[in-house]
Design an enzyme around this catalytic site. Structure first.
Site, PDB file in Angstrom:
ATOM      1  N   LYS A   1      44.369  58.793  85.153  1.00 15.28           N
ATOM      2  CA  LYS A   1      45.895  60.082  85.132  1.00 15.28           C
ATOM      3  C   LYS A   1      46.202  59.166  83.868  1.00 15.28           C
ATOM      4  O   LYS A   1      46.125  58.386  83.356  1.00 15.28           O
ATOM      5  CB  LYS A   1      46.266  58.761  86.164  1.00 15.28           C
ATOM      6  CG  LYS A   1      47.846  59.358  86.460  1.00 15.28           C
ATOM      7  CD  LYS A   1      49.221  58.358  86.377  1.00 15.28           C
ATOM      8  CE  LYS A   1      49.079  57.473  85.103  1.00 15.28           C
ATOM      9  NZ  LYS A   1      50.327  58.546  84.178  1.00 15.28           N
TER      10      LYS A   1
ATOM     11  N   CYS B   1      48.963  50.907  68.970  1.00 13.27           N
ATOM     12  CA  CYS B   1      49.209  49.197  69.591  1.00 13.27           C
ATOM     13  C   CYS B   1      48.704  48.226  68.251  1.00 13.27           C
ATOM     14  O   CYS B   1      48.792  47.496  68.345  1.00 13.27           O
ATOM     15  CB  CYS B   1      48.609  49.284  70.536  1.00 13.27           C
ATOM     16  SG  CYS B   1      46.888  49.685  69.875  1.00 13.27           S
TER      17      CYS B   1
ATOM     18  N   GLU C   1      43.784  46.843  77.673  1.00 14.80           N
ATOM     19  CA  GLU C   1      44.099  47.249  76.169  1.00 14.80           C
ATOM     20  C   GLU C   1      45.756  46.816  76.089  1.00 14.80           C
ATOM     21  O   GLU C   1      45.684  48.052  76.284  1.00 14.80           O
ATOM     22  CB  GLU C   1      43.483  48.042  75.683  1.00 14.80           C
ATOM     23  CG  GLU C   1      42.558  48.424  75.809  1.00 14.80           C
ATOM     24  CD  GLU C   1      41.673  47.375  75.241  1.00 14.80           C
ATOM     25  OE1 GLU C   1      39.462  47.022  74.932  1.00 14.80           O
ATOM     26  OE2 GLU C   1      42.402  46.955  73.555  1.00 14.80           O
TER      27      GLU C   1
ATOM     28  N   GLU D   1      56.960  44.194  70.097  1.00 21.26           N
ATOM     29  CA  GLU D   1      56.755  45.562  69.523  1.00 21.26           C
ATOM     30  C   GLU D   1      57.616  46.367  69.253  1.00 21.26           C
ATOM     31  O   GLU D   1      58.197  46.867  70.562  1.00 21.26           O
ATOM     32  CB  GLU D   1      55.374  45.634  70.804  1.00 21.26           C
ATOM     33  CG  GLU D   1      54.522  47.330  69.941  1.00 21.26           C
ATOM     34  CD  GLU D   1      53.558  47.195  70.769  1.00 21.26           C
ATOM     35  OE1 GLU D   1      53.542  47.171  72.433  1.00 21.26           O
ATOM     36  OE2 GLU D   1      52.239  47.401  70.415  1.00 21.26           O
TER      37      GLU D   1
END
Ligand code: NAD
Ligand SMILES: O=C[C@H](O)CS(=O)(=O)O
Length: 483
Positions: free
Chosen positions: A172, A284, A250, A385
């Site tokens: 997905k 990331c 991850e 972040e």
């Protein structure tokens, strides 16, 4: 442009017929509509993947490798078309969109090679009359859930090792960028992938939990591989525990970027520009906190601010754009919240510091490349972040002080530092709590590297010779009666 799900070798709409729009982040203009899948579609995908597993795992590894090589070649054949599609639905500059296609293809090529090396072991038996073997076998049906920031590379570095290992896949893509994944699946079909080996269902943000919850609960799904935010990663880990699935996570990052007094400052600025402004900072492994030692702080900031101020902001449709629009309104609102919080707490914007909307960057989701000095640990961008083109600079005095600061985060994905002192290089590389370290280097992504994090950035490794292990388990066979 492929705009249907792919299940059991067929392109199809969602069973309920619902669809949702995919928009261009440059102007929120509608690009296409794709199926808005539900539980029924998710189950059909698992049915197909399970039915195809026995046949696919029996295909000799060399034949699986040949198919992956054909898939790799097709991505490179269509690099311009796919690069333009990535830029259109994700917003990154065209050169980056094209580069991402090559990056995605490099994982497919890498695991085409690794497919033929999933060797087992014959173990010297400690007692007479026995033959002991360790076989490496595919885990089974794999569910892959991917983010929007690298819509080709992230799904390629999951599907390629899964297929190489002999697993079958239900996938997905992120609701913001499904078209790239659909295009990659289309090329996999052209490469000769048998029906049911790779199944892709699209779902809106609202319907995604319904689809993924089916996969979490289904014991035929033996592995979840996820790239995305840490909160969602934790949710998947909790919910997959009931059927004890293998997990690769991850997740988010909060990378420190440290420049010591003895660093090559020019190289450090180059490295930061490469690491930070790729994909507009929506990466990331982007540096999220920059530490400059007192002796070089002012010179480093002056050089950095000049480079950042010169970055050109605009849509991918302009060849000279270097910083594209952020993916959506939520992303820009978070970036703006971080910058305004920092300014309110005493930071100074020596470059950027605000949204951009002009005749070139005409859409609603642009933010100016920004450098903030006077950053402190009480600011939101210290612990969250930012995921945008914002560089907060923290001044420091001593090595032990900056190591403690760099590690003062629940995350541990990437970390960077610049020094020309060899002893310091190994002290700091050893002390940093991260899965990836850039030492005098800002561009660390590569298919040959074991990519992954520690702490709340997740576990598992993608790419490298380690990347196949996440899709295999070891079976021990002991044959007796041989004496
Ligand atoms: N470590 C890495 O390699 C890596 C790579 C890219 C992005 N990320 C991280 O991802 C985040 C940004 O990406 P994002 O906004 O797409 O992340 P996200 O977690 O919101 O979404 C990632 C995927 O998870 C799906 N998802 C969202 N909520 C879900 C739920 N409740 N159940 C099941 N699936 C769900 C989304 O539809 C999407 O496909 C950042 O934190 C970034 O650091 C990490
Ligand atoms: O955003 C996360 C990606 O994994 C970054 S990279 O392209 O692998 O460096």
């Amino acid at each position: 442009m492929q705009t249907q799900n792919h299940i059991a070798g067929r392109w199809c709409d969602a069973a309920a017929g619902d669809r949702f729009p995919v928009v261009d982040p440059a102007d929120d203009g509608r690009i296409a509509e794709v199926p808005d899948s539900r539980a029924e579609d998710a189950r059909a995908a698992v049915d197909a993947a399970q039915a195809a597993f026995a046949g696919w795992r029996a295909v000799p590894a060399k034949q699986r490798a040949a198919l992956l090589k054909r898939w790799n070649d097709l991505l490179l054949r269509d690099q311009d078309r796919l690069g333009a599609l990535i830029s259109r639905e994700q917003g990154k500059p065209l050169a980056e969109g094209r580069a991402e296609v090559a990056y995605a293809a490099s994982y497919i090529e890498w695991f085409a090679e690794e497919a033929t090396r999933a060797n087992g072991e014959v173990i010297p038996a400690p007692v007479a009359g026995r033959r002991m073997l360790a076989l490496r076998e595919p885990v089974g049906v794999v569910a892959a859930i991917t983010p929007w920031n690298f819509p080709a590379a992230m799904i390629a570095r999951k599907i390629a090792p899964a297929l190489a290992a002999g697993c079958t896949v239900v996938a997905k893509p992120a609701e913001d960028t499904p078209l790239t994944s659909l295009a990659l699946v289309e090329l996999a079909v052209e490469a000769g992938l048998p029906p049911g080996v790779l199944n892709l269902v699209c779902a809106s943000r609202e319907r995604t939990p319904e689809v993924v919850d089916v996969w979490l609960a289904d014991d035929r799904v033996r592995k979840i591989t996820f790239t995305g935010s840490t909160p969602v990663g934790k949710h998947l880990a909790r919910e997959s525990a009931a059927t004890l699935k293998k997990l690769s996570l991850e997740l988010g990052g909060n990378a420190p970027f440290i420049v010591f007094d003895d660093a090559d400052v020019d190289a450090a600025v180059d490295g930061l520009m490469a690491a930070k402004f790729r994909n507009g900072g929506q990466t990331c492994v982007c540096p999220n906190r920059v530490f400059a030692q007192a002796g070089i702080h002012d010179r480093f900031v002056e050089q950095l601010a000049a480079r950042v101020s010169a970055l050109r902001v605009g849509p991918a449709s302009r060849a000279d754009s270097q910083i594209g629009p952020m993916i959506n309104a939520r992303a820009v609102e978070k970036i703006e919240r971080h910058v305004q919080d920092a300014l309110a707490r005493g930071a100074t914007a020596v470059a950027g510091g605000r949204r951009v909307r002009d005749e070139i960057a005409a859409g609603p989701h642009y933010f100016a490349p920004t450098v903030l000095t006077g950053a402190t640990t009480d600011m939101l961008l210290w612990r969250e972040e930012t995921f945008g083109p914002v560089v907060p600079v923290f001044r420091f005095e001593r090595e032990d002080e900056v190591i403690a600061a760099a590690n003062d985060t629940p995350f541990g994905l990437a970390a960077y530092f610049y020094t020309r002192d060899l002893a310091r290089a190994w002290r700091v590389a050893d002390a940093l709590e991260s899965g990836i370290v850039g030492l005098n280097e800002g561009a660390i992504a590569a298919e040959a590297a074991p990519f992954g994090g520690v702490k709340e950035s997740g576990y598992g490794r993608e790419g490298s010779t380690h990347g196949l292990d996440d899709y295999l388990h070891i079976k021990y066979v002991c044959q007796g009666g041989l004496s």
